[in-house]
Design an enzyme around this catalytic site. Structure first.
Site, PDB file in Angstrom:
ATOM      1  N   CYS A 335      44.157 -56.075  -8.855  1.00 44.32           N
ATOM      2  CA  CYS A 335      45.011 -54.881  -8.935  1.00 44.32           C
ATOM      3  C   CYS A 335      44.173 -53.606  -8.943  1.00 44.32           C
ATOM      4  O   CYS A 335      44.547 -52.612  -8.312  1.00 44.32           O
ATOM      5  CB  CYS A 335      45.885 -54.952 -10.190  1.00 44.32           C
ATOM      6  SG  CYS A 335      47.153 -56.244 -10.125  1.00 44.32           S
ATOM      7  N   CYS A 491      38.981 -13.531  14.597  1.00 49.45           N
ATOM      8  CA  CYS A 491      38.221 -12.291  14.425  1.00 49.45           C
ATOM      9  C   CYS A 491      36.793 -12.569  14.011  1.00 49.45           C
ATOM     10  O   CYS A 491      36.408 -13.711  13.756  1.00 49.45           O
ATOM     11  CB  CYS A 491      38.918 -11.381  13.419  1.00 49.45           C
ATOM     12  SG  CYS A 491      38.880 -12.020  11.737  1.00 49.45           S
TER      13      CYS A 491
END
Length: 531
Positions: A335, A491
């Site tokens: 698990c 830019c």
């Protein structure tokens, strides 16, 4: 001495009773045997007078028989005597061990106090009379060493209540952990104990039970000055009297703690964080685990223990259960493997699967159920996240490429290289080879960084080739972290991954979102894409 004599008297009485019962049992068996023989002889004479010689041999009869279905009360009494005798021996051994621990503790305190006295002696006096200073340990006066005038002791307490699975049954169990340390936090005594059903009703009651057990243990050692530590602010307010508890059970235990405090010359609570009581936290979890595991025999006849994983509800052997550091919640390897892998694939840090628990699963502890290569990659990724971009240093050797922080590699190099502050030479913490941190190449022993940057070796080196490519592609290098930036669109205001803002055209810094140069903010070719 009186207690020892009483124990000896009881042992003598138990032994006498055992001998008497054994003698009575032997006599009773002899009487039964004699009666049986007499009846057999009488029956044989009677049958001989009434039967012929050709008649078959009659079966032998037992005239004594088995009383009460064959139950042996004598053996039961003997077992009870043996059990009582063993319990007395165990108590006597426990008392002797406690006495030995007290003597060891007093001797340690005596030595520490004598060491402090020696340290306070002036050098001139010690040079002259140092050979004549002595203070032998006297067990008769040992009790004074742990009095209110002696050393202070630390009592760490932790009580836990947890909902667990035993097979298919969900149960609530509790446990306490207690550790007694000296003023230097050296462990003297530790205790891991199971709590009953009444004591496991709530986390507050379990915490207070742990404090009570801790103070009881401190009284057993005759400690004078005690500080007991609590990691819960609410309980701290209860114990210090700042807040009155509303529940009667909690109030009763708070009063019990107050009464125990009065039995010490000095006893005060102190507030700590959970990380500071992690070791007693584990003792409490161990007490809980001891209640939820059960024995089972393997196919080879060996005895093993199993416990239920609260995720898959399967019975798993204890050696295949993983304990999360910090909270010590336990889950099976299978698990945990699925849980950790899902978190890592999502780019997240794995935490404890228990509901509401935020304890982090440490990657180096996952090697038992994860692929070692995956563990190594994730440790490296976590290390990269913990070091800021401007502080990252990579070993330039292709077979190494170890990630280091500037400060740690500087401190490491100082141990091997004289003049580290004036040099850019650094020693890799993994492969041990020297490299230039400025040029990012193997160390150039005979050349300065300026001379090496003009040489063909630098142009052919990895970093030199990158800079040559950057010049041809008109990339810009961040002046803070030296990271290369390519403008694909947008830019000319660049924000590097290290947070530094600069102009892509000239490299000048932007301050408070404003440029410090007069370069254009953008170019049409980088803003408008023509089809």
């Amino acid at each position: 001495m009186a207690a020892i004599e009483d124990n000896n008297d009881v042992s003598t009485i138990l032994e006498e009773q055992r001998q008497e019962i054994m003698a009575a049992k032997t006599v009773a068996e002899d009487h039964d045997l004699a009666f049986n023989l007499q009846m057999q002889e009488a029956l044989a004479v009677s049958r001989a007078a009434h039967t012929s010689s050709s008649s078959p041999e009659p079966p032998t009869l037992d005239f004594v028989g088995e009383d009460d279905g064959g139950f042996d009360y004598t053996s039961l009494i003997l077992e009870d005597i043996a059990r009582v005798d063993q319990e007395m021996r165990d108590r006597e051994f426990g008392a002797q061990e406690m006495k030995r621990l007290k003597v060891d503790l007093d001797r340690r305190i005596h030595d520490q106090m004598f060491a402090k006295e020696i340290m306070s002696i002036p050098d001139a006096v010690w040079t002259k009379d140092g050979d004549f200073f002595h203070k032998p340990y006297n067990s008769l006066g040992a009790a004074a060493s742990s009095s209110s005038e002696g050393e202070g002791f630390r009592v760490y307490c932790k009580g836990l209540v947890s909902e667990e699975m035993i097979g298919e049954t969900r149960v609530t169990v509790g446990g306490v952990g207690v550790a007694i340390c000296d003023s230097a936090d050296n462990l003297i005594w530790e205790l891991s104990k199971v709590l009953g059903s009444e004591e496991s009703k709530s986390p507050e009651i379990a915490e207070l039970e742990a404090i009570v057990r801790g103070l009881d243990e401190a009284l057993t050692f005759d400690l004078g000055r005690v500080t007991f530590f609590i990691d819960d602010f609410k309980l701290f307010n209860y114990v210090t009297g700042r807040v009155e508890p509303r529940q009667s059970g909690v109030a009763t235990l708070v009063n019990k703690v107050a009464l125990l405090q009065k039995k010490f010359p000095y006893c005060q609570p102190s507030l700590l964080t959970r990380n500071d009581v992690k070791f007693v936290f584990k003792l409490a979890r161990d007490a809980i685990v001891s209640q939820i595991k059960w024995p089972e025999e393997t196919s080879k006849g060996k005895k093993t223990f199993k416990e239920t994983c609260v995720i898959c509800y399967e019975g798993i052997t204890v050696d295949k259960m993983f304990s999360v550091d910090g909270c010590f919640h336990r889950f099976c390897f299978s698990c945990m493997k699925q849980h950790v892998e899902v978190k890592l694939l999502g780019g997240k840090t794995a935490t404890c699967p228990s509901a509401g628990c935020k304890s982090e699963v440490k990657m180096d502890s996952c090697a038992e159920f994860l692929d070692p290569k995956l563990v190594e990659v994730m440790i490296q990724r976590k290390k990269e996240d913990s070091i800021s971009v401007s502080d990252k240093v990579y070993c330039p050797y292709p077979t190494c490429s170890e990630l280091m922080a500037k400060d740690e590699v500087f401190e490491y190099t100082e141990q091997y290289f004289v003049g580290t502050e004036q040099s850019s030479a650094r020693k890799c913490m993994k492969c041990g080879q020297f490299f230039c941190m400025q040029c990012k190449v193997p160390w150039h022993y005979k050349d300065t960084c300026e001379d090496f940057s003009k040489s063909k070796r630098y142009q052919n080196a990895g970093d030199g080739m990158v800079k040559s490519l950057a010049q041809s592609k008109k990339w810009r290098q961040c002046t803070r972290c030296n990271n290369m930036v390519e403008l694909a669109s947008g830019c000319y205001h660049i924000t590097c991954r290290c947070g530094y803002e600069f102009c892509y055209t000239c490299g000048a810094e932007w301050e408070e979102k404003n440029p410090t140069c007069e370069c254009p903010l953008w170019a049409e070719r980088h803003i408008i894409r023509r089809r």
